[in-house]
Motif scaffolding. Sequence first.
Motif, PDB file in Angstrom:
ATOM      1  N   VAL A 125       0.827  -1.236  -0.078  1.00  0.00           N
ATOM      2  CA  VAL A 125       0.132  -0.005   0.064  1.00  0.00           C
ATOM      3  C   VAL A 125       0.942   1.089  -0.059  1.00  0.00           C
ATOM      4  O   VAL A 125       1.897   1.395   0.692  1.00  0.00           O
ATOM      5  N   GLN A 126       0.507   2.300  -0.848  1.00  0.00           N
ATOM      6  CA  GLN A 126       1.469   3.308  -0.965  1.00  0.00           C
ATOM      7  C   GLN A 126       0.654   4.372  -0.767  1.00  0.00           C
ATOM      8  O   GLN A 126      -0.440   4.622  -0.771  1.00  0.00           O
ATOM      9  N   ILE A 127       1.466   5.416   0.084  1.00  0.00           N
ATOM     10  CA  ILE A 127       0.844   6.758   0.213  1.00  0.00           C
ATOM     11  C   ILE A 127       1.970   8.066  -0.072  1.00  0.00           C
ATOM     12  O   ILE A 127       3.041   7.666   0.150  1.00  0.00           O
ATOM     13  N   ASP A 128       1.504   9.187  -0.447  1.00  0.00           N
ATOM     14  CA  ASP A 128       2.683  10.135  -0.906  1.00  0.00           C
ATOM     15  C   ASP A 128       1.859  11.389  -0.349  1.00  0.00           C
ATOM     16  O   ASP A 128       1.944  12.438  -1.366  1.00  0.00           O
ATOM     17  N   PRO A 129       2.095  11.631   0.806  1.00  0.00           N
ATOM     18  CA  PRO A 129       1.675  13.130   1.420  1.00  0.00           C
ATOM     19  C   PRO A 129       2.711  14.130   1.184  1.00  0.00           C
ATOM     20  O   PRO A 129       4.049  13.701   0.662  1.00  0.00           O
ATOM     21  N   ALA A 130       2.442  15.333   1.098  1.00  0.00           N
ATOM     22  CA  ALA A 130       3.556  16.375   0.916  1.00  0.00           C
ATOM     23  C   ALA A 130       4.564  16.475   1.927  1.00  0.00           C
ATOM     24  O   ALA A 130       4.240  16.021   3.093  1.00  0.00           O
ATOM     25  N   ALA A 131       5.746  16.557   1.434  1.00  0.00           N
ATOM     26  CA  ALA A 131       6.899  16.402   2.499  1.00  0.00           C
ATOM     27  C   ALA A 131       6.810  17.264   3.576  1.00  0.00           C
ATOM     28  O   ALA A 131       7.611  16.914   4.689  1.00  0.00           O
ATOM     29  N   GLY A 132       6.039  18.308   3.493  1.00  0.00           N
ATOM     30  CA  GLY A 132       5.974  19.256   4.608  1.00  0.00           C
ATOM     31  C   GLY A 132       4.867  19.086   5.471  1.00  0.00           C
ATOM     32  O   GLY A 132       4.625  19.627   6.366  1.00  0.00           O
ATOM     33  N   ASN A 133       3.979  17.934   5.192  1.00  0.00           N
ATOM     34  CA  ASN A 133       2.805  17.856   5.865  1.00  0.00           C
ATOM     35  C   ASN A 133       2.997  16.680   7.101  1.00  0.00           C
ATOM     36  O   ASN A 133       2.839  15.715   7.147  1.00  0.00           O
ATOM     37  N   ASP A 134       3.651  17.272   8.000  1.00  0.00           N
ATOM     38  CA  ASP A 134       4.033  16.603   9.394  1.00  0.00           C
ATOM     39  C   ASP A 134       3.007  15.752  10.202  1.00  0.00           C
ATOM     40  O   ASP A 134       3.312  14.590  10.406  1.00  0.00           O
ATOM     41  N   ALA A 135       1.656  16.333   9.960  1.00  0.00           N
ATOM     42  CA  ALA A 135       0.675  15.544  10.677  1.00  0.00           C
ATOM     43  C   ALA A 135       0.194  14.248   9.912  1.00  0.00           C
ATOM     44  O   ALA A 135       0.214  13.069  10.488  1.00  0.00           O
ATOM     45  N   ALA A 136       0.197  14.389   8.615  1.00  0.00           N
ATOM     46  CA  ALA A 136      -0.033  13.156   7.701  1.00  0.00           C
ATOM     47  C   ALA A 136       1.070  12.276   7.845  1.00  0.00           C
ATOM     48  O   ALA A 136       0.989  11.029   7.898  1.00  0.00           O
ATOM     49  N   ILE A 137       2.297  12.726   7.800  1.00  0.00           N
ATOM     50  CA  ILE A 137       3.537  11.846   8.089  1.00  0.00           C
ATOM     51  C   ILE A 137       3.392  10.943   9.247  1.00  0.00           C
ATOM     52  O   ILE A 137       3.624   9.756   9.168  1.00  0.00           O
ATOM     53  N   ALA A 138       3.252  11.703  10.334  1.00  0.00           N
ATOM     54  CA  ALA A 138       3.355  11.048  11.742  1.00  0.00           C
ATOM     55  C   ALA A 138       2.098  10.073  11.861  1.00  0.00           C
ATOM     56  O   ALA A 138       2.323   9.165  12.376  1.00  0.00           O
ATOM     57  N   CYS A 139       0.989  10.329  11.063  1.00  0.00           N
ATOM     58  CA  CYS A 139      -0.104   9.591  10.977  1.00  0.00           C
ATOM     59  C   CYS A 139       0.203   8.478  10.212  1.00  0.00           C
ATOM     60  O   CYS A 139      -0.088   6.967  10.993  1.00  0.00           O
ATOM     61  N   TYR A 140       0.850   8.471   9.045  1.00  0.00           N
ATOM     62  CA  TYR A 140       1.110   7.150   8.443  1.00  0.00           C
ATOM     63  C   TYR A 140       2.155   6.511   9.044  1.00  0.00           C
ATOM     64  O   TYR A 140       2.064   4.921   8.941  1.00  0.00           O
ATOM     65  N   ARG A 141       3.087   7.013   9.554  1.00  0.00           N
ATOM     66  CA  ARG A 141       3.948   6.351  10.317  1.00  0.00           C
ATOM     67  C   ARG A 141       3.328   5.316  11.340  1.00  0.00           C
ATOM     68  O   ARG A 141       3.719   4.354  11.636  1.00  0.00           O
TER      69      ARG A 141
END
Length: 175
Positions: A125-141
Amino acid sequence: MDPTPVLVSARTRLRPVAPDDVATLCAIRATPAVARWWHPPGGGWPLDVSPGVRRWTVEIAHAPDLGAVGAVVGLVEAHEGDDPEYDECGIDLFLAPSVHRHGLGTEVVTMVRDWLVDERGHHLVQIDPAAGNDAAIACYRACGFTPVGVLHGRERDTDGAGWHDTLLMSYCSWL
Ligand SMILES: CC(C)(COP(=O)(O)OP(=O)(O)OC[C@H]1O[C@@H](n2cnc3c(N)ncnc32)[C@H](O)[C@@H]1OP(=O)(O)O)[C@@H](O)C(=O)NCCC(=O)NCCS
């Protein structure tokens, strides 16, 4: 395409987007915290699904601190590719700012991730949030996605002014 199922987690219920949801979902999408990351919708959104795309309305199922049962608090979508030689699927979502940082994003992404793996037979499964979207990156992590790499200039800014990097993240059920 098979019918889009209802999915239920401890605090949320995902059900296929319905015409009655449009105004609420457009209002949530227009809030600055969401509009910063989601491009302005085209006419017909969110009922205008392309082949391979499913959209669910995120409802409160049991979270008295976050809203009444049945309250619409966001949207999540999954897409699946149709090339049998490649495993291609992904997830995107937004939630109302009023429910941010209560773990609902993690709950919803995990549920759709598991549906893609367990019911749809995907292993990647792949996701590509904006590199500056800290909330999304933390959520996906928090949902088990790990960074693959930065895609430079991949996405147009939501104000149309320029382009920004995205962070490709993946979840592999084999690892
Ligand atoms: C991305 C989004 C869905 C996350 O949902 P959420 O319910 O707020 O996230 P959660 O509460 O499950 O938080 C998950 C993790 O992210 C962290 N997090 C949440 N918001 C954060 C922020 N603004 N900055 C840094 N970390 C953040 C949490 O601390 C938590 O980390 P932990 O597991 O280590 O405790 C939500 O912020 C949102 O709708 N944003 C606007 C739309 C958007 O950006 N969509 C994604 C496009 S790719």
